[in-house]
Scaffold this motif. Structure first.
Motif, mmCIF file in Angstrom:
data_model
loop_
_atom_site.group_PDB
_atom_site.id
_atom_site.type_symbol
_atom_site.label_atom_id
_atom_site.label_comp_id
_atom_site.label_asym_id
_atom_site.label_seq_id
_atom_site.Cartn_x
_atom_site.Cartn_y
_atom_site.Cartn_z
ATOM 1 N N GLU A 49 35.670 -28.345 3.891
ATOM 2 C CA GLU A 49 36.913 -29.076 4.135
ATOM 3 C C GLU A 49 36.767 -30.514 3.648
ATOM 4 O OE1 GLU A 49 37.947 -29.485 8.287
ATOM 5 O OE2 GLU A 49 39.639 -30.813 7.822
ATOM 6 N N LEU A 50 37.645 -30.938 2.752
ATOM 7 C CA LEU A 50 37.684 -32.342 2.362
ATOM 8 C C LEU A 50 38.764 -33.041 3.176
ATOM 9 C CD1 LEU A 50 36.690 -34.609 0.330
ATOM 10 C CD2 LEU A 50 38.906 -34.234 -0.749
ATOM 11 N N VAL A 51 38.368 -34.070 3.917
ATOM 12 C CA VAL A 51 39.336 -34.888 4.648
ATOM 13 C C VAL A 51 39.727 -36.036 3.717
ATOM 14 C CG1 VAL A 51 39.677 -36.404 6.641
ATOM 15 C CG2 VAL A 51 38.321 -34.301 6.884
ATOM 16 N N PRO A 52 41.012 -36.134 3.323
ATOM 17 C CA PRO A 52 41.402 -37.223 2.438
ATOM 18 C C PRO A 52 41.326 -38.567 3.164
ATOM 19 C CG PRO A 52 43.292 -35.804 2.932
ATOM 20 C CD PRO A 52 42.120 -35.235 3.665
ATOM 21 N N GLY A 53 40.594 -39.499 2.562
ATOM 22 C CA GLY A 53 40.382 -40.775 3.239
ATOM 23 C C GLY A 53 40.343 -41.955 2.295
ATOM 24 N N VAL A 54 40.218 -43.135 2.900
ATOM 25 C CA VAL A 54 40.139 -44.393 2.154
ATOM 26 C C VAL A 54 39.499 -45.419 3.080
ATOM 27 C CG1 VAL A 54 42.410 -45.276 2.902
ATOM 28 C CG2 VAL A 54 41.494 -45.962 0.671
ATOM 29 N N TYR A 114 42.746 -38.381 6.963
ATOM 30 C CA TYR A 114 43.867 -37.430 6.974
ATOM 31 C C TYR A 114 45.140 -38.078 6.427
ATOM 32 C CZ TYR A 114 40.708 -34.761 9.946
ATOM 33 O OH TYR A 114 39.620 -34.096 10.430
ATOM 34 N N ILE A 115 44.981 -38.870 5.382
ATOM 35 C CA ILE A 115 46.130 -39.564 4.800
ATOM 36 C C ILE A 115 46.825 -38.706 3.749
ATOM 37 C CG2 ILE A 115 45.411 -41.969 5.195
ATOM 38 C CD1 ILE A 115 44.170 -41.842 2.330
ATOM 39 N N ASP A 116 48.135 -38.897 3.651
ATOM 40 C CA ASP A 116 48.907 -38.334 2.544
ATOM 41 C C ASP A 116 48.811 -39.353 1.410
ATOM 42 O OD1 ASP A 116 50.785 -37.594 0.681
ATOM 43 O OD2 ASP A 116 52.505 -37.797 2.030
ATOM 44 N N VAL A 117 48.071 -39.013 0.355
ATOM 45 C CA VAL A 117 47.800 -39.996 -0.705
ATOM 46 C C VAL A 117 49.049 -40.346 -1.507
ATOM 47 C CG1 VAL A 117 45.403 -39.300 -0.943
ATOM 48 C CG2 VAL A 117 47.119 -38.266 -2.423
ATOM 49 N N THR A 118 50.114 -39.551 -1.370
ATOM 50 C CA THR A 118 51.314 -39.847 -2.157
ATOM 51 C C THR A 118 52.202 -40.896 -1.476
ATOM 52 O OG1 THR A 118 52.629 -38.113 -1.099
ATOM 53 C CG2 THR A 118 51.342 -37.470 -3.040
ATOM 54 N N HIS A 119 51.848 -41.323 -0.264
ATOM 55 C CA HIS A 119 52.691 -42.267 0.476
ATOM 56 C C HIS A 119 52.829 -43.593 -0.307
ATOM 57 C CE1 HIS A 119 54.587 -43.997 3.955
ATOM 58 N NE2 HIS A 119 53.677 -44.934 4.052
ATOM 59 N N PRO A 120 54.045 -43.926 -0.778
ATOM 60 C CA PRO A 120 54.194 -45.092 -1.671
ATOM 61 C C PRO A 120 53.712 -46.428 -1.086
ATOM 62 C CG PRO A 120 56.116 -43.686 -1.837
ATOM 63 C CD PRO A 120 55.301 -43.161 -0.683
ATOM 64 N N PRO A 121 54.007 -46.779 0.185
ATOM 65 C CA PRO A 121 53.531 -48.085 0.662
ATOM 66 C C PRO A 121 52.000 -48.200 0.670
ATOM 67 C CG PRO A 121 55.286 -47.272 2.086
ATOM 68 C CD PRO A 121 54.915 -46.143 1.166
ATOM 69 N N LEU A 122 51.307 -47.100 0.964
ATOM 70 C CA LEU A 122 49.837 -47.124 0.930
ATOM 71 C C LEU A 122 49.352 -47.385 -0.496
ATOM 72 C CD1 LEU A 122 46.972 -46.580 2.139
ATOM 73 C CD2 LEU A 122 47.358 -44.148 1.633
ATOM 74 N N GLY A 148 49.290 -49.954 9.410
ATOM 75 C CA GLY A 148 50.642 -49.459 9.163
ATOM 76 C C GLY A 148 50.710 -48.545 7.941
ATOM 77 N N TRP A 149 49.999 -48.894 6.873
ATOM 78 C CA TRP A 149 49.991 -48.033 5.674
ATOM 79 C C TRP A 149 49.376 -46.679 6.018
ATOM 80 C CZ3 TRP A 149 47.135 -52.224 2.306
ATOM 81 C CH2 TRP A 149 48.037 -53.258 1.993
ATOM 82 N N ILE A 150 48.253 -46.725 6.762
ATOM 83 C CA ILE A 150 47.547 -45.481 7.109
ATOM 84 C C ILE A 150 48.428 -44.603 7.989
ATOM 85 C CG2 ILE A 150 45.593 -44.555 8.436
ATOM 86 C CD1 ILE A 150 44.016 -47.122 7.459
ATOM 87 N N GLY A 210 50.671 -40.804 7.538
ATOM 88 C CA GLY A 210 50.338 -39.685 8.426
ATOM 89 C C GLY A 210 48.885 -39.656 8.862
ATOM 90 N N GLY A 211 48.155 -40.731 8.610
ATOM 91 C CA GLY A 211 46.724 -40.738 8.885
ATOM 92 C C GLY A 211 46.369 -41.432 10.189
ATOM 93 N N VAL A 212 45.083 -41.433 10.470
ATOM 94 C CA VAL A 212 44.575 -42.081 11.663
ATOM 95 C C VAL A 212 43.631 -43.205 11.217
ATOM 96 C CG1 VAL A 212 42.853 -40.241 11.904
ATOM 97 C CG2 VAL A 212 43.287 -41.763 13.816
#
Ligand code: MN
Ligand code: MN
Ligand code: MN
Length: 279
Positions: free
Chosen positions: A59-64, A81-89, A178-180, A184-186
């Motif tokens: 399992e790859l957890v998408p992170g930054v 657990y971020i949605d990488v397509t989120h424009p503000p991020l 706020g970006w995270i 949808g991330g934590v």
């Protein structure tokens, strides 16, 4: 038994030395089953990492890992657990990366004034087309004989108070969280004991992080001593935060612990992934 989870690592998309694919291959070989790639201020490595993880059945957890400036301090906030397509991020990270480039050029100028020529070009070669970080400067300075090791380069040339020191860029604390959250991330406060915070500032920092909707801290961390892991666990209990863990792996021979050798989290703490999976 070491933990099968590791939620903090870097690839060549930022300052790690392994490509995203090679990193995932290594993580799987070391027995990890849940793994986050958390490059500094970029998600550019996640697509390739995700594909490799799928091939290998982990399992790859998408992170930054976002750089934050707060009260004159630099903090690192990991988003999991971020949605990488989120424009503000993505827009926020693009600004941070632009500022990192300006900083990288300034470091080169300072080093030139200190008698070390062409360090920017050398660091750029180590970055291989990705953003230039101080870790790339450190490797370049070692390669060119200006330092004995990356640690030596930081101690004498690149660290705070040194001739080549330039403060790094950072988002606001609330802004980064706020970006995270928007994606949808934590939000996880990375390595809380690695900032040199005093007994006054450590609680203030944790309170500010929690007040800004940060949810977790890294309890078990690759560069922590066992005593620091215990202290971090105590902080998670005291502040009611979820627990994360990670090596902060930057590649072989880059210091810290090896992949697959982190101890598990204390049983009484709620792991950040369990909390999310139960929702
Ligand atoms: Mn790094
Ligand atoms: Mn960090
Ligand atoms: Mn890191």
């Amino acid at each position: 038994m070491p933990s099968i989870t590791d939620l903090h690592s870097h690839s060549t998309a930022s300052d790690g030395t392994l490509s995203p694919e090679a990193l995932i291959t290594h993580a799987a070989a070391q027995g990890l089953q849940r793994f986050a790639l958390t490059d500094h201020d970029t998600t550019a490595g996640l697509a390739a990492a995700g594909q490799r993880a799928q091939e290998l059945g982990i399992e790859l957890v998408p992170g930054v890992e976002l750089s934050v400036s707060w009260e004159g301090k630099v903090l690192h906030v990991v988003g999991l657990y971020i949605d990488v397509t989120h424009p503000p991020l993505q827009a926020g990270m693009a600004i941070l990366r632009e500022k990192r480039d300006t900083r990288a050029r300034e470091i080169g100028q300072r080093l030139a004034e200190h008698g070390i020529d062409d360090a920017y070009a050398a660091a750029q070669a180590f970055a291989a087309g990705e953003m230039i970080t101080r870790a790339h400067y450190a490797r370049a300075l070692v390669a060119d004989g200006h330092a004995k090791s990356p640690q030596d380069a930081f101690r004498r040339l690149l660290g705070r108070g040194c001739p080549g020191y330039v403060a790094g860029p950072g988002a606001g604390l609330g802004e980064a969280i706020g970006w995270i959250r928007g994606a949808g991330g934590v939000a996880v406060l990375a390595h809380p004991l690695a900032y040199g915070l005093t007994r006054l500032w450590l609680p203030l920092t944790l309170e500010a992080f929690r007040d800004a909707e940060g949810r977790a801290i890294e309890v078990v961390y690759g560069n922590n001593t066992p005593a620091q892991n215990r202290k971090s666990a105590q902080l998670a209990r005291e502040y009611g935060l979820l627990a994360s863990l990670g090596t902060d792996y930057h590649g072989p021979k880059q210091g810290g612990v090896r992949l697959g050798e982190l101890p598990a989290l204390p049983a009484d703490l709620e792991p950040v992934w369990q909390h999310l999976e139960s929702k």
